[in-house]
Every structure is written in C-alpha cells, then in structure tokens.
Design a protein around this motif. Structure first.
Motif, PDB file in Angstrom:
ATOM      1  N   TYR A   1      -3.575  -0.327 -13.864  1.00 52.86           N
ATOM      2  CA  TYR A   1      -3.419   0.918 -14.360  1.00 52.86           C
ATOM      3  C   TYR A   1      -2.224   0.791 -14.452  1.00 52.86           C
ATOM      4  O   TYR A   1      -2.442   1.616 -15.865  1.00 52.86           O
ATOM      5  N   PHE A   2      -1.312   0.773 -14.444  1.00 52.61           N
ATOM      6  CA  PHE A   2       0.108   1.204 -14.925  1.00 52.61           C
ATOM      7  C   PHE A   2       0.126   0.312 -15.683  1.00 52.61           C
ATOM      8  O   PHE A   2       0.627   0.578 -16.651  1.00 52.61           O
ATOM      9  N   VAL A   3      -0.127  -0.965 -15.564  1.00 55.63           N
ATOM     10  CA  VAL A   3      -0.520  -1.611 -17.467  1.00 55.63           C
ATOM     11  C   VAL A   3      -1.268  -1.621 -18.027  1.00 55.63           C
ATOM     12  O   VAL A   3      -0.912  -2.081 -19.201  1.00 55.63           O
ATOM     13  N   TRP A   4      -2.301  -1.885 -18.347  1.00 55.77           N
ATOM     14  CA  TRP A   4      -3.844  -1.573 -18.641  1.00 55.77           C
ATOM     15  C   TRP A   4      -3.470  -0.027 -18.711  1.00 55.77           C
ATOM     16  O   TRP A   4      -3.670   0.184 -20.592  1.00 55.77           O
ATOM     17  N   VAL A   5      -3.385   0.711 -18.819  1.00 54.32           N
ATOM     18  CA  VAL A   5      -3.671   2.224 -18.692  1.00 54.32           C
ATOM     19  C   VAL A   5      -2.048   3.187 -18.762  1.00 54.32           C
ATOM     20  O   VAL A   5      -2.169   3.579 -20.254  1.00 54.32           O
ATOM     21  N   ARG A   6      -0.909   2.874 -17.879  1.00 59.24           N
ATOM     22  CA  ARG A   6       0.465   3.962 -18.222  1.00 59.24           C
ATOM     23  C   ARG A   6       0.712   2.604 -19.443  1.00 59.24           C
ATOM     24  O   ARG A   6       2.209   3.191 -19.973  1.00 59.24           O
ATOM     25  N   GLY A   7       0.563   2.099 -19.852  1.00 54.75           N
ATOM     26  CA  GLY A   7       1.542   0.848 -20.608  1.00 54.75           C
ATOM     27  C   GLY A   7       3.274  -0.006 -20.672  1.00 54.75           C
ATOM     28  O   GLY A   7       3.541  -0.283 -20.781  1.00 54.75           O
TER      29      GLY A   7
ATOM     30  N   LEU B   1       0.807  -1.542  -0.058  1.00 51.54           N
ATOM     31  CA  LEU B   1       0.408  -0.201  -0.204  1.00 51.54           C
ATOM     32  C   LEU B   1       1.191   1.463  -0.368  1.00 51.54           C
ATOM     33  O   LEU B   1       0.325   2.390  -0.626  1.00 51.54           O
ATOM     34  N   PHE B   2       1.984   1.038   1.089  1.00 56.63           N
ATOM     35  CA  PHE B   2       2.921   2.173   1.020  1.00 56.63           C
ATOM     36  C   PHE B   2       3.078   2.872  -0.632  1.00 56.63           C
ATOM     37  O   PHE B   2       4.045   3.657  -0.820  1.00 56.63           O
ATOM     38  N   VAL B   3       4.237   1.506  -0.811  1.00 60.68           N
ATOM     39  CA  VAL B   3       4.692   1.913  -2.618  1.00 60.68           C
ATOM     40  C   VAL B   3       3.343   2.025  -3.816  1.00 60.68           C
ATOM     41  O   VAL B   3       4.413   2.946  -4.602  1.00 60.68           O
ATOM     42  N   SER B   4       2.480   1.694  -3.555  1.00 55.94           N
ATOM     43  CA  SER B   4       1.556   1.651  -4.315  1.00 55.94           C
ATOM     44  C   SER B   4       1.362   3.351  -4.181  1.00 55.94           C
ATOM     45  O   SER B   4       0.708   4.413  -5.166  1.00 55.94           O
ATOM     46  N   ILE B   5       0.920   3.680  -2.842  1.00 55.25           N
ATOM     47  CA  ILE B   5       0.901   5.132  -3.165  1.00 55.25           C
ATOM     48  C   ILE B   5       1.441   6.568  -2.983  1.00 55.25           C
ATOM     49  O   ILE B   5       1.358   7.023  -4.214  1.00 55.25           O
ATOM     50  N   ILE B   6       3.353   5.894  -3.623  1.00 53.77           N
ATOM     51  CA  ILE B   6       4.881   6.428  -3.538  1.00 53.77           C
ATOM     52  C   ILE B   6       4.487   5.854  -5.601  1.00 53.77           C
ATOM     53  O   ILE B   6       4.856   7.786  -5.977  1.00 53.77           O
ATOM     54  N   LEU B   7       4.020   5.075  -5.799  1.00 50.19           N
ATOM     55  CA  LEU B   7       4.130   5.234  -6.860  1.00 50.19           C
ATOM     56  C   LEU B   7       3.399   5.748  -7.347  1.00 50.19           C
ATOM     57  O   LEU B   7       3.453   6.324  -8.533  1.00 50.19           O
ATOM     58  N   LEU B   8       1.707   6.306  -7.131  1.00 52.38           N
ATOM     59  CA  LEU B   8       0.874   6.993  -7.826  1.00 52.38           C
ATOM     60  C   LEU B   8       1.748   9.126  -7.937  1.00 52.38           C
ATOM     61  O   LEU B   8       0.741   9.446  -8.373  1.00 52.38           O
ATOM     62  N   LEU B   9       2.036   9.616  -6.731  1.00 59.39           N
ATOM     63  CA  LEU B   9       2.516  10.662  -6.110  1.00 59.39           C
ATOM     64  C   LEU B   9       3.537  11.047  -7.418  1.00 59.39           C
ATOM     65  O   LEU B   9       3.805  11.545  -7.745  1.00 59.39           O
ATOM     66  N   THR B  10       3.922   9.894  -7.712  1.00 61.07           N
ATOM     67  CA  THR B  10       5.639   9.864  -8.203  1.00 61.07           C
ATOM     68  C   THR B  10       5.625   9.576  -9.764  1.00 61.07           C
ATOM     69  O   THR B  10       6.427   9.842 -10.109  1.00 61.07           O
ATOM     70  N   GLY B  11       5.291   8.373 -10.080  1.00 59.21           N
ATOM     71  CA  GLY B  11       4.857   7.856 -11.023  1.00 59.21           C
ATOM     72  C   GLY B  11       6.564   7.007 -11.216  1.00 59.21           C
ATOM     73  O   GLY B  11       6.571   6.863 -12.458  1.00 59.21           O
ATOM     74  N   ASN B  12       6.851   6.893 -10.112  1.00 63.20           N
ATOM     75  CA  ASN B  12       8.186   5.973 -10.217  1.00 63.20           C
ATOM     76  C   ASN B  12       8.626   4.249 -10.704  1.00 63.20           C
ATOM     77  O   ASN B  12       8.054   3.972 -10.483  1.00 63.20           O
ATOM     78  N   ARG B  13       8.542   3.815 -11.710  1.00 64.46           N
ATOM     79  CA  ARG B  13       8.381   2.940 -12.896  1.00 64.46           C
ATOM     80  C   ARG B  13       9.309   1.908 -11.857  1.00 64.46           C
ATOM     81  O   ARG B  13       9.349   0.533 -11.734  1.00 64.46           O
ATOM     82  N   HIS B  14      10.100   2.333 -10.891  1.00 63.87           N
ATOM     83  CA  HIS B  14      11.420   1.401  -9.959  1.00 63.87           C
ATOM     84  C   HIS B  14       9.948   0.436  -8.972  1.00 63.87           C
ATOM     85  O   HIS B  14      10.517  -0.704  -9.363  1.00 63.87           O
ATOM     86  N   LEU B  15       9.009   1.366  -8.838  1.00 63.32           N
ATOM     87  CA  LEU B  15       8.678   0.508  -7.817  1.00 63.32           C
ATOM     88  C   LEU B  15       6.841  -0.313  -9.363  1.00 63.32           C
ATOM     89  O   LEU B  15       6.740  -0.900  -7.694  1.00 63.32           O
ATOM     90  N   ILE B  16       6.906  -0.234 -10.018  1.00 61.48           N
ATOM     91  CA  ILE B  16       5.867  -1.043 -10.314  1.00 61.48           C
ATOM     92  C   ILE B  16       6.228  -2.656 -10.659  1.00 61.48           C
ATOM     93  O   ILE B  16       5.045  -3.015  -9.994  1.00 61.48           O
ATOM     94  N   ASP B  17       7.456  -2.990 -10.761  1.00 56.60           N
ATOM     95  CA  ASP B  17       7.760  -4.621 -10.604  1.00 56.60           C
ATOM     96  C   ASP B  17       6.726  -4.811  -9.116  1.00 56.60           C
ATOM     97  O   ASP B  17       6.116  -6.009  -8.880  1.00 56.60           O
ATOM     98  N   PHE B  18       7.129  -4.478  -7.914  1.00 60.08           N
ATOM     99  CA  PHE B  18       6.327  -4.603  -6.375  1.00 60.08           C
ATOM    100  C   PHE B  18       5.351  -4.450  -6.976  1.00 60.08           C
ATOM    101  O   PHE B  18       4.411  -5.831  -5.898  1.00 60.08           O
ATOM    102  N   VAL B  19       4.494  -3.060  -6.926  1.00 61.85           N
ATOM    103  CA  VAL B  19       3.197  -3.693  -6.568  1.00 61.85           C
ATOM    104  C   VAL B  19       2.343  -4.089  -7.745  1.00 61.85           C
ATOM    105  O   VAL B  19       1.466  -5.209  -6.894  1.00 61.85           O
ATOM    106  N   ILE B  20       2.617  -5.352  -8.941  1.00 65.35           N
ATOM    107  CA  ILE B  20       2.079  -5.725  -9.533  1.00 65.35           C
ATOM    108  C   ILE B  20       1.946  -6.951  -8.785  1.00 65.35           C
ATOM    109  O   ILE B  20       1.216  -7.759  -8.930  1.00 65.35           O
ATOM    110  N   PHE B  21       3.358  -7.478  -8.720  1.00 69.89           N
ATOM    111  CA  PHE B  21       3.744  -8.737  -8.188  1.00 69.89           C
ATOM    112  C   PHE B  21       2.949  -8.935  -6.726  1.00 69.89           C
ATOM    113  O   PHE B  21       1.960  -9.734  -6.297  1.00 69.89           O
ATOM    114  N   ALA B  22       4.294  -8.608  -5.792  1.00 66.16           N
ATOM    115  CA  ALA B  22       3.726  -8.121  -3.933  1.00 66.16           C
ATOM    116  C   ALA B  22       2.317  -8.147  -3.723  1.00 66.16           C
ATOM    117  O   ALA B  22       1.775  -8.533  -3.046  1.00 66.16           O
TER     118      ALA B  22
END
Length: 232
Positions: free
Chosen positions: A143-149, A83-104
C-alpha cells in the motif's frame, strides 16, 4: 475438537488465493485510492486498529487457554515485530518505518504464509489471526509503495539487514534466558519450513542471512520505480 492445520491443504491453498486476489485488487485500485486522499487516513487507522485488535485477541486467547509463556509468546518473531511496526506505520505515517515493513515484513510474511508454523486449522480464531495479520503486513507494505508512492531503495535493503542483525543479540539473550526459540535461532520448526533447505544448525542461520539479503533485493527490484525508456 480443533483440526490440525495441514500445509498445502485445500484450506491453505484457498486462503493463499484469497490473499493473492487482495494484492492484485490493491494494485488495480491504486489510482482510485490515490484520488480519495481524505478517506485514506481513516482507512489506515481502521486497518491498523483491526490488526491491533486481532493481535490482542490472540494474546487473550493464549492467556485464557494457559498457552502464554515467556518462551514463545513474546512479540519477538520477525513477523511479530513487523506487525507492530506496520501498525505504528499505519497510525503515524512515519516514513522511516516503511523500509522495514517492505523488506523484513513482506519477506518474512511470504515465507510464513508459504510454510505456516500453525497448529489450528479453519475455522479456529488462531487460523484467522495468523493469516489476517501476515496478509496485513504484506498489504501494508505494498500500500505504501503503490498508493502512497514510497519508492524502495537498495539503501533500504541494507538498512533493514542492519536493523535485523542489531536485534539478533537481544533475541539470542531472550532465547537463552527463557529457553525460547524466537526467530528459530535455536532450532528449526518441527513441522517443516524453508529452513530445512538451508543446512543444519547453526549453519542455517548464516544461510538465512544470505537468503534474506537475496529476498529483500528481489523485493526491491520488483517494487522499485522503473526508469521509462525514451523512444527516439
């Protein structure tokens, strides 16, 4: 008086249907969302702040009711971290965080939604907090897969597994210091969960590693961009 949450009750199944509907709607509307790039950033920040506000409200409730403790209220569960990583990802768009949100994130949230460790039923605030935040993690990853590509890779699966195993010693130490059970590394949930099918302690932890790897791989295979076949 609060009613005890009952797994697979009408309320539980109803909220799962609502979440499934939101996921399907996100997929159907992915192209329309892509066409409104200017609004996406605003929506991302609003959603992130709503998740943050909900979680802050949860901790305020814990403190006000005398439930907050170092043994079980620190944000050290896999879904709390996601949840914390998702919030940071949504606020910053940091692509290094996406894998953790998608899988974990998606993997952990799906398990949590299927077998919730929850003691408050609808319409208690804790009920809404639990399902809103876990659904939020899933929707953020999709969202980051289907919309953000963003295209998930098998390398992302391995990276996520390494990150989880890297933080396990920290969780084990906190559990030992405060007599906690974060990530269920000391015992299984008392009200039943998927861990009941993975053997006794401590062997279920090793089984959980294998299950996590398989689940992350299934998520990768489900979300990766399929190669188009060339018709000759």
């Amino acid at each position: 008086m609060d009613h005890q949450f009952i797994m697979f009750s009408t309320v539980h199944l109803s909220v799962l249907i609502v979440i499934a509907f939101l996921v399907i709607t996100l997929y159907w509307q992915r192209r329309n969302l892509q066409e409104n790039v200017a609004r996406l950033k605003m929506l991302e920040r609003f959603f992130a702040l709503s998740l943050l506000a909900m979680d802050i409200g949860y901790h305020i409730w814990l403190i006000s009711t005398g439930r907050w403790g170092l043994d079980d209220a620190l944000p050290l569960e896999l879904c709390s971290i996601s949840l914390f990583v998702s919030i940071i990802l949504l606020l910053t768009g940091n692509r290094h965080l996406i894998d953790f949100v998608i899988f974990a994130g998606i993997g952990g949230a799906l398990q949590a939604l299927a077998t919730p460790v929850l003691d408050m039923d609808f319409p208690h605030f804790r009920f809404f907090h639990f399902f809103y935040t876990h659904a939020g993690i899933i929707l953020t990853g999709l969202y980051f897969v289907w919309v953000r590509g963003y295209e998930p890779t098998f390398k992302g699966v391995l990276k996520t597994m390494l990150i989880i195993n890297a933080i396990l010693p920290i969780i084990l130490t906190v559990n030992w210091l405060f007599d906690g059970n974060y990530m269920f590394l000391r015992m299984k949930p008392q009200n039943g969960s998927l861990l009941d099918f993975l053997g006794p302690y401590p062997w279920y932890i090793l089984s959980l590693e294998a299950v996590a790897f398989i689940l992350f791989t299934v998520i990768w295979l489900s979300l990766r961009k399929k190669e188009r076949k060339i018709v000759r």
